[in-house]
Design a protein around this motif. Structure first.
Motif, PDB file in Angstrom:
ATOM      1  N   VAL A 173      69.788  56.146 -54.114  1.00 29.59           N
ATOM      2  CA  VAL A 173      69.076  56.246 -55.370  1.00 29.59           C
ATOM      3  C   VAL A 173      69.364  55.399 -56.645  1.00 29.59           C
ATOM      4  O   VAL A 173      70.421  55.271 -56.892  1.00 29.59           O
ATOM      5  CB  VAL A 173      68.762  57.693 -55.754  1.00 29.59           C
ATOM      6  N   LEU A 174      68.487  54.913 -57.301  1.00 33.58           N
ATOM      7  CA  LEU A 174      68.896  54.234 -58.591  1.00 33.58           C
ATOM      8  C   LEU A 174      68.126  54.980 -59.632  1.00 33.58           C
ATOM      9  O   LEU A 174      67.182  55.676 -59.678  1.00 33.58           O
ATOM     10  CB  LEU A 174      67.882  52.743 -58.661  1.00 33.58           C
ATOM     11  N   ASN A 175      68.953  55.411 -60.769  1.00 32.99           N
ATOM     12  CA  ASN A 175      68.570  56.168 -61.782  1.00 32.99           C
ATOM     13  C   ASN A 175      68.716  55.592 -62.894  1.00 32.99           C
ATOM     14  O   ASN A 175      69.679  54.725 -63.270  1.00 32.99           O
ATOM     15  CB  ASN A 175      69.747  57.627 -62.058  1.00 32.99           C
ATOM     16  N   THR A 222      64.749  60.887 -71.001  1.00 33.21           N
ATOM     17  CA  THR A 222      63.783  60.652 -69.826  1.00 33.21           C
ATOM     18  C   THR A 222      64.514  59.553 -68.857  1.00 33.21           C
ATOM     19  O   THR A 222      65.452  58.936 -69.219  1.00 33.21           O
ATOM     20  CB  THR A 222      62.395  59.863 -70.149  1.00 33.21           C
ATOM     21  N   MET A 223      64.301  59.655 -67.518  1.00 37.92           N
ATOM     22  CA  MET A 223      65.018  58.960 -66.744  1.00 37.92           C
ATOM     23  C   MET A 223      63.965  58.475 -65.510  1.00 37.92           C
ATOM     24  O   MET A 223      63.018  59.279 -65.284  1.00 37.92           O
ATOM     25  CB  MET A 223      65.884  59.711 -66.074  1.00 37.92           C
ATOM     26  N   ARG A 224      64.101  57.411 -65.014  1.00 32.01           N
ATOM     27  CA  ARG A 224      63.103  57.050 -63.846  1.00 32.01           C
ATOM     28  C   ARG A 224      64.104  57.082 -62.589  1.00 32.01           C
ATOM     29  O   ARG A 224      64.973  56.297 -62.838  1.00 32.01           O
ATOM     30  CB  ARG A 224      62.471  55.736 -64.194  1.00 32.01           C
ATOM     31  N   PHE A 266      63.260  59.841 -48.055  1.00 30.73           N
ATOM     32  CA  PHE A 266      62.284  59.848 -49.137  1.00 30.73           C
ATOM     33  C   PHE A 266      62.122  58.402 -49.836  1.00 30.73           C
ATOM     34  O   PHE A 266      61.914  58.208 -50.993  1.00 30.73           O
ATOM     35  CB  PHE A 266      62.645  60.699 -50.486  1.00 30.73           C
ATOM     36  N   ALA A 267      62.660  57.582 -48.990  1.00 31.36           N
ATOM     37  CA  ALA A 267      62.581  56.020 -49.506  1.00 31.36           C
ATOM     38  C   ALA A 267      61.197  55.531 -49.982  1.00 31.36           C
ATOM     39  O   ALA A 267      60.191  56.201 -49.311  1.00 31.36           O
ATOM     40  CB  ALA A 267      63.132  55.117 -48.203  1.00 31.36           C
ATOM     41  N   GLY A 268      61.129  54.874 -51.094  1.00 32.20           N
ATOM     42  CA  GLY A 268      59.885  54.628 -51.689  1.00 32.20           C
ATOM     43  C   GLY A 268      59.550  55.502 -52.705  1.00 32.20           C
ATOM     44  O   GLY A 268      58.717  55.251 -53.670  1.00 32.20           O
ATOM     45  N   ALA A 269      60.065  56.977 -52.899  1.00 35.63           N
ATOM     46  CA  ALA A 269      59.591  57.638 -53.788  1.00 35.63           C
ATOM     47  C   ALA A 269      60.199  57.273 -55.049  1.00 35.63           C
ATOM     48  O   ALA A 269      61.097  56.651 -55.428  1.00 35.63           O
ATOM     49  CB  ALA A 269      60.004  59.103 -53.443  1.00 35.63           C
ATOM     50  N   SER A 270      59.372  57.657 -56.133  1.00 37.28           N
ATOM     51  CA  SER A 270      59.869  57.200 -57.457  1.00 37.28           C
ATOM     52  C   SER A 270      59.249  58.261 -58.676  1.00 37.28           C
ATOM     53  O   SER A 270      58.077  58.513 -58.122  1.00 37.28           O
ATOM     54  CB  SER A 270      59.807  55.734 -57.876  1.00 37.28           C
TER      55      SER A 270
END
Length: 115
Positions: A29-31, A39-41, A49-53
């Motif tokens: 994951v990238l945070n 806030t964080m994306r 869950f690849a592709g989830a954001s």
């Protein structure tokens, strides 16, 4: 005018920075933490869950120097708690999915330059 909370948030080692968390085969994951300290994306790079954001509003509590508990609730009502050691480069994640599955993961935490 800035408040004490905003000043404290600005001093956190993750604010305004991006971190890659590698939980092995489970996921990577990238945070991406915003400058606002609230806030964080996240972007799931690998795993089921690849592709989830999503963008989330989190709470953070420092429990030791560089060691933080971060928590948030997903839009689907799932909950997430991280124990992230920004000094030591480790992450532990505990989350409950919208379907009430409970997941625990441990991995490495590495600062990366934003793309």
């Amino acid at each position: 005018m800035t408040t004490q909370t905003e000043n404290t948030a600005a001093l956190r080692p993750f604010v305004g920075r991006t971190f890659r968390i590698d939980y092995g085969e489970a996921m990577t994951v990238l945070n991406i933490y915003a400058e606002d300290g609230r806030t964080m994306r996240y972007e799931v790079l690998t795993g089921a869950f690849a592709g989830a954001s999503a963008e989330v509003r989190y709470d953070a509590v420092e429990i030791d120097l560089g060691l933080y508990v971060l928590s948030w609730q997903e839009a689907d009502k799932g909950t997430v708690v991280h124990v992230d050691d920004f000094s030591g480069g480790t992450s532990r994640s505990f989350y409950t999915t919208a379907t009430h599955d409970f997941v625990r993961m441990a991995g490495t935490l590495t600062r990366v330059q934003a793309a």
